[in-house]
Enzyme design. Sequence first.
Site, mmCIF file in Angstrom:
data_model
loop_
_atom_site.group_PDB
_atom_site.id
_atom_site.type_symbol
_atom_site.label_atom_id
_atom_site.label_comp_id
_atom_site.label_asym_id
_atom_site.label_seq_id
_atom_site.Cartn_x
_atom_site.Cartn_y
_atom_site.Cartn_z
ATOM 1 N N GLY A 222 0.816 -1.207 0.000
ATOM 2 C CA GLY A 222 0.000 0.000 0.000
ATOM 3 C C GLY A 222 0.847 1.254 0.000
ATOM 4 N N ASP A 252 -2.388 -3.414 -10.729
ATOM 5 C CA ASP A 252 -2.234 -3.968 -12.075
ATOM 6 C C ASP A 252 -1.205 -3.169 -12.868
ATOM 7 O OD1 ASP A 252 -4.396 -5.598 -11.283
ATOM 8 O OD2 ASP A 252 -5.806 -4.075 -11.972
#
Length: 315
Positions: A222, A252
């Site tokens: 994160g 992604d």
Amino acid sequence: MILTVTPNPSLDRTYEVPALDRGEVVRATGERVDPGGKGVNVSRAVAAAGVQTVAVLPLGGAPGALVAQLLDEQGIEAAPVPVSGQTRSNIAVAEPDGTLTKINAPGPELSDAERELLLATVGERSRGADWIACCGSLPRGLKPFWYAELVARAHAAGARIALDTSGPALLAALAERPDVVKPNVEELAEAVGRPLATVGDAVAAAEELRKAGAHAVLASLGADGQLLVDASGTYFASAPVAAVRSNVGAGDSSLAGFLIAGGSGPRALASAVAHGAAAVQLPGSAMPTPADLAPDAVTVTSEVPLSRVLTEPAA
């Protein structure tokens, strides 16, 4: 060329709102419609970087036709597998502070014939691919070992596999030794069955996945950055982000950056972080172009801050 496989693609609608007030009429200030699914997003990021990609995905109904049209408009070659069910439609609501609320539909149920056709299409289109990126959840009709079967077939054909999935599908595929797996911190905690509170906890969990079969683990932590654990060592990378606009597709985009840069080592990790940092500052699931990247802002080190407490620990 990077081939992507998205077993459960989607048509993604993203709305930007001043605030999400439950039970009230909320007027959007911005809207995007994108072809979605983790593998599709990887193809979109690869194409935005000017690298050749082919997206293999099952498509059905009007939403599936729109996904194919949007991919074509973005210059992405699609290898659609026709299915009788309708491609799912997902909704994301983005607030100014970066809070994102997502509603993901389950998607169609694939028949045995459609399952085999999807595997066969991957085999046919993977000739000459530098990487095959297998990404996302499995639709109804595909058992958790489906990714494991795909990895086994790809390796038998001499292809390298990057796998971005979670839960039983990830654990089942590890036995077939994927070349790289890309969990986020929550998926990493789920895979090892315990909470992760520090960077050191994440490193230990990544090492467990390597012992279970993964050649390399690219783990997103994160806001704290990303880890790469492979045979050459352990590396940690991070980059500053001025403001988070949407984190849809950021992971992604990171995987795309990693594969574009060769898919191994600190240089590929730096590319992954640069792409992920750029993606979260864009609206909806927009993918960064080279002009959006700030590679000089990325720091990569083998001196991993093991004791650092994660900003968002995984329970």
